[in-house]
Scaffold this active site. Structure first.
Site, PDB file in Angstrom:
ATOM      1  N   TRP A 153       0.803  -1.218   0.000  1.00 21.18           N
ATOM      2  CA  TRP A 153       0.000   0.000   0.000  1.00 21.18           C
ATOM      3  C   TRP A 153       0.837   1.268   0.000  1.00 21.18           C
ATOM      4  O   TRP A 153       0.324   2.348  -0.243  1.00 21.18           O
ATOM      5  CB  TRP A 153      -0.928   0.023   1.232  1.00 21.18           C
ATOM      6  CG  TRP A 153      -0.184  -0.292   2.508  1.00 21.18           C
ATOM      7  CD1 TRP A 153      -0.089  -1.516   3.116  1.00 21.18           C
ATOM      8  CD2 TRP A 153       0.633   0.599   3.278  1.00 21.18           C
ATOM      9  NE1 TRP A 153       0.730  -1.441   4.222  1.00 21.18           N
ATOM     10  CE2 TRP A 153       1.193  -0.150   4.348  1.00 21.18           C
ATOM     11  CE3 TRP A 153       0.954   1.956   3.180  1.00 21.18           C
ATOM     12  CZ2 TRP A 153       2.036   0.412   5.302  1.00 21.18           C
ATOM     13  CZ3 TRP A 153       1.806   2.509   4.128  1.00 21.18           C
ATOM     14  CH2 TRP A 153       2.333   1.747   5.164  1.00 21.18           C
ATOM     15  N   LYS A 177      -2.399  -8.593  -7.310  1.00 24.28           N
ATOM     16  CA  LYS A 177      -3.169  -8.663  -6.063  1.00 24.28           C
ATOM     17  C   LYS A 177      -2.728  -7.454  -5.242  1.00 24.28           C
ATOM     18  O   LYS A 177      -1.672  -7.476  -4.600  1.00 24.28           O
ATOM     19  CB  LYS A 177      -2.858  -9.979  -5.337  1.00 24.28           C
ATOM     20  CG  LYS A 177      -3.853 -10.417  -4.296  1.00 24.28           C
ATOM     21  CD  LYS A 177      -3.979  -9.501  -3.114  1.00 24.28           C
ATOM     22  CE  LYS A 177      -2.792  -9.517  -2.192  1.00 24.28           C
ATOM     23  NZ  LYS A 177      -2.815  -8.367  -1.211  1.00 24.28           N
ATOM     24  N   PRO A 178      -3.521  -6.343  -5.290  1.00 27.93           N
ATOM     25  CA  PRO A 178      -3.092  -5.143  -4.562  1.00 27.93           C
ATOM     26  C   PRO A 178      -3.365  -5.289  -3.075  1.00 27.93           C
ATOM     27  O   PRO A 178      -4.155  -6.125  -2.649  1.00 27.93           O
ATOM     28  CB  PRO A 178      -3.970  -4.039  -5.164  1.00 27.93           C
ATOM     29  CG  PRO A 178      -5.219  -4.745  -5.607  1.00 27.93           C
ATOM     30  CD  PRO A 178      -4.813  -6.152  -5.979  1.00 27.93           C
ATOM     31  N   ALA A 179      -2.727  -4.426  -2.278  1.00 26.00           N
ATOM     32  CA  ALA A 179      -2.964  -4.425  -0.825  1.00 26.00           C
ATOM     33  C   ALA A 179      -4.423  -4.068  -0.547  1.00 26.00           C
ATOM     34  O   ALA A 179      -5.023  -3.268  -1.273  1.00 26.00           O
ATOM     35  CB  ALA A 179      -2.045  -3.412  -0.159  1.00 26.00           C
ATOM     36  N   GLY A 231       7.001  -6.405   0.097  1.00 23.12           N
ATOM     37  CA  GLY A 231       6.347  -6.418   1.408  1.00 23.12           C
ATOM     38  C   GLY A 231       7.345  -6.858   2.465  1.00 23.12           C
ATOM     39  O   GLY A 231       8.563  -6.734   2.280  1.00 23.12           O
ATOM     40  N   SER A 232       6.828  -7.428   3.540  1.00 21.81           N
ATOM     41  CA  SER A 232       7.706  -7.750   4.665  1.00 21.81           C
ATOM     42  C   SER A 232       8.552  -8.992   4.377  1.00 21.81           C
ATOM     43  O   SER A 232       8.179  -9.852   3.570  1.00 21.81           O
ATOM     44  CB  SER A 232       6.870  -7.995   5.923  1.00 21.81           C
ATOM     45  OG  SER A 232       6.185  -9.221   5.789  1.00 21.81           O
ATOM     46  N   GLU A 253      11.104  -7.930  -3.039  1.00 25.28           N
ATOM     47  CA  GLU A 253      11.634  -6.663  -2.495  1.00 25.28           C
ATOM     48  C   GLU A 253      11.069  -6.558  -1.091  1.00 25.28           C
ATOM     49  O   GLU A 253       9.873  -6.342  -0.912  1.00 25.28           O
ATOM     50  CB  GLU A 253      11.221  -5.507  -3.392  1.00 25.28           C
ATOM     51  CG  GLU A 253      12.038  -4.252  -3.148  1.00 25.28           C
ATOM     52  CD  GLU A 253      11.335  -3.239  -2.292  1.00 25.28           C
ATOM     53  OE1 GLU A 253      11.577  -3.244  -1.059  1.00 25.28           O
ATOM     54  OE2 GLU A 253      10.539  -2.459  -2.830  1.00 25.28           O
ATOM     55  N   LEU A 254      11.938  -6.752  -0.080  1.00 23.06           N
ATOM     56  CA  LEU A 254      11.453  -6.970   1.290  1.00 23.06           C
ATOM     57  C   LEU A 254      11.887  -5.829   2.214  1.00 23.06           C
ATOM     58  O   LEU A 254      12.237  -4.754   1.758  1.00 23.06           O
ATOM     59  CB  LEU A 254      11.943  -8.343   1.767  1.00 23.06           C
ATOM     60  CG  LEU A 254      11.590  -9.502   0.811  1.00 23.06           C
ATOM     61  CD1 LEU A 254      12.167 -10.822   1.287  1.00 23.06           C
ATOM     62  CD2 LEU A 254      10.080  -9.621   0.604  1.00 23.06           C
ATOM     63  N   GLU A 382      12.029  -2.570  11.610  1.00 23.15           N
ATOM     64  CA  GLU A 382      11.739  -1.441  10.726  1.00 23.15           C
ATOM     65  C   GLU A 382      10.550  -0.671  11.321  1.00 23.15           C
ATOM     66  O   GLU A 382       9.480  -1.248  11.525  1.00 23.15           O
ATOM     67  CB  GLU A 382      11.374  -2.020   9.347  1.00 23.15           C
ATOM     68  CG  GLU A 382      11.289  -1.028   8.241  1.00 23.15           C
ATOM     69  CD  GLU A 382      11.016  -1.714   6.895  1.00 23.15           C
ATOM     70  OE1 GLU A 382      10.592  -2.891   6.869  1.00 23.15           O
ATOM     71  OE2 GLU A 382      11.207  -1.042   5.864  1.00 23.15           O
ATOM     72  N   GLU A 459      14.593  -4.699  -9.542  1.00 19.68           N
ATOM     73  CA  GLU A 459      13.540  -4.155 -10.396  1.00 19.68           C
ATOM     74  C   GLU A 459      14.111  -2.932 -11.118  1.00 19.68           C
ATOM     75  O   GLU A 459      15.106  -2.368 -10.689  1.00 19.68           O
ATOM     76  CB  GLU A 459      12.335  -3.762  -9.539  1.00 19.68           C
ATOM     77  CG  GLU A 459      11.778  -4.955  -8.769  1.00 19.68           C
ATOM     78  CD  GLU A 459      10.415  -4.685  -8.139  1.00 19.68           C
ATOM     79  OE1 GLU A 459      10.361  -4.001  -7.118  1.00 19.68           O
ATOM     80  OE2 GLU A 459       9.415  -5.167  -8.710  1.00 19.68           O
TER      81      GLU A 459
HETATM   82  C1  SIN Z   1      10.199   1.945  -1.714  1.00 22.70           C
HETATM   83  O1  SIN Z   1      10.966   2.279  -0.834  1.00 22.70           O
HETATM   84  O2  SIN Z   1       9.551   0.911  -1.647  1.00 22.70           O
HETATM   85  C2  SIN Z   1      10.049   2.786  -2.925  1.00 22.70           C
HETATM   86  C3  SIN Z   1      10.620   4.116  -2.753  1.00 22.70           C
HETATM   87  C4  SIN Z   1      11.387   4.611  -3.910  1.00 22.70           C
HETATM   88  O3  SIN Z   1      11.564   3.938  -4.910  1.00 22.70           O
HETATM   89  O4  SIN Z   1      11.885   5.720  -3.807  1.00 22.70           O
END
Ligand code: SIN
Length: 479
Positions: A153, A177-179, A231-232, A253-254, A382, A459
């Protein structure tokens, strides 16, 4: 543009059709708490239908050339830009990001569509030399197949575009599948894809209030060939395990825990502004946000005073107002975590330089903590909120060792004017992204992703396209 189908609820976008499912869930504004939309709730049936549609569309889409796919992606990017203001207001309403920041997210998202449209034209094959005079050894790249994209999100548009624009440009089809907190932006993007000429089934959006069974059904499906998730770390590990049963390609991407190292030769005023820019983006709800600030002892008092001054001046308020710099946390769990981190730090000897209070609703004052030590909760988890813990160090080796002493490895930042130190420190930091005197390093054409518990793969740019391709070898013996 046609209005997004909203009656009786926002529809899911399934197999090229706006679809009601007979079940709904509500989306709330974190700023005001009111219900802003009712959305079709997808389940197992929709997951199965989406997988069939994604596979059928893939057989057609992969056969088209990058030159044929590119104009659709370019139109998508142009439409996203054309609707920048409306989309940014939608983001501000559904997840609370200040609208000025949300406009930047929309421009970044649009750039990704254009960049990947061009990048896909540069996916080259190779001719490998053969020891046999009558053989030709061809290496080509093929799209991996239908992709499941599970998105968070905190960047409701950008996280989808990083994944979907790359996959679509490569010739894959995508099920998003969005948040639960932010399905509306995802549906808006799907509608613009349709308007740009995206064929039915190439991009589908399945909002759901119950993500686990829907994701499980798609992960079990052998026709879905790739999982991409932001996500986490905990959820990423579970999904990765599940995806392994059908040997899917995986990009993750965690979580992160970004250190900002401010050396004694820094311009103190600029460094304080930069740390604040990195820390307080999206109210601290950014994966690459600074989570801990290490400042060299000689300038620490001056730096802390300046960071507190800059932070206290940030304007907290209604995310729909142009002047707002800090919006609410996304939900009550997010607010509770921030409060717990601050309470733990204070109980163990830290003190507040500015902020430190909840402001009502889901708002929390931008906060700077001094006297923080490495054993506090805020240093291990975090925070995902507007709190900057400041620690002190004596020399370069100590700063590097403490910055690396974490399971995470997404982003790290350095402020120094010493060219030798720029290279020594940035090379020693075990992170996927390094900002040297640059608090906002992320940009569409550069790789984004982390090491260690922060994920797998990259990415964006040619690296982000590569993630949706696999290598094919063809040996031809001349007849
Ligand atoms: C992110 O931290 O998930 C994206 C932020 C960005 O690309 O600046």
């Amino acid at each position: 543009m046609n209005a997004l189908p909203t009656s009786p609820a926002y529809s899911a976008f399934l197999a090229g059709a706006w679809t009601q499912t007979g079940r709904t869930f509500e989306v709330h504004s974190p700023a005001m708490g009111e219900t802003i939309a009712i959305v079709a709730d997808c389940g197992l049936d929709e997951a199965r239908r989406a997988a069939v549609a994604a596979h059928a569309a893939f057989l057609q889409w992969r056969a088209r050339t990058p030159w044929d796919r590119a104009p659709i992606l370019q139109r998508w990017g142009a439409l996203i830009l054309q609707h920048e203001v409306r989309l940014a207001h939608g983001i501000a309403r559904e997840m609370g990001k200040p609208v000025t920041e949300a406009k930047g997210e929309i421009r970044y998202s649009a750039a990704l569509a254009g960049d990947f449209a061009e990048e896909a034209k540069r996916v080259f094959g190779e001719l490998v030399p053969s020891q046999f005079a009558d053989k030709r050894l061809l290496v080509t790249k093929r799209p991996v197949g239908p992709v499941l994209a599970i998105t968070p999100w905190n960047f409701p548009a950008l996280m989808i575009m990083r994944k979907a624009a790359a996959a679509l440009a490569a010739g894959c089809t995508v099920i998003v599948k969005p948040a639960e907190q932010s399905p509306l932006t995802a549906l808006e993007l799907a509608q613009l894809w349709e308007e740009a000429g995206g064929p039915p089934g190439t991009l589908q959006v399945l909002p759901t209030s119950d993500p686990a069974p829907l994701a499980a059904a798609l992960l079990d499906d052998v026709t879905v060939r790739k999982l991409t998730f932001t996500g986490s770390t905990e959820v990423g590990i579970l999904l990765n395990r599940h995806a392994a049963a059908t040997l899917k390609h995986v990009s993750l991407e965690l979580g992160g825990h970004a250190p900002y190292l401010v050396f004694g030769d820094a311009d103190v005023a600029q460094a304080a502004r930069d740390v604040a820019a990195s820390k307080f983006r999206n109210a601290g709800q950014t994966c690459i946000c600074t989570n801990r600030v290490y400042v060299q002892r000689g300038i620490a008092d001056a730096f802390e005073a300046e960071l507190a001054r800059v932070t206290a001046a940030l304007r907290v308020g209604d995310p729909l107002q142009d002047v707002t710099q800090i919006g609410p946390l996304v939900d009550a769990a997010g607010l509770r975590k921030v409060e717990a981190h601050v309470a733990d730090a204070l109980a163990h000897g830290a003190h507040v330089l500015t902020g430190g209070r909840a402001l009502g609703g889901l708002f929390y004052e931008p906060t700077v903590l001094s006297g923080v030590t490495d054993d506090m909760l805020i240093m291990r988890e975090e925070t995902f909120g507007p709190v900057a813990p400041v620690l002190r160090f004596d020399d370069e080796a100590e700063a590097i060792a403490r910055a690396n002493d974490t399971p995470f490895g997404l982003a790290a930042y350095v402020w120094t004017r010493d060219v030798g130190r720029v290279f020594r420190v940035s090379e020693a930091l075990e992170y996927g992204i390094i900002g040297v005197n640059d608090p906002i390093p992320s940009t569409a054409q550069a790789p984004f992703g982390g090491t260690k518990a922060s994920g797998l793969g990259r990415e964006q740019g040619k690296w982000g396209l590569e993630a949706y391709l696999e290598t094919k070898f063809t040996s031809v013996r001349l007849a």
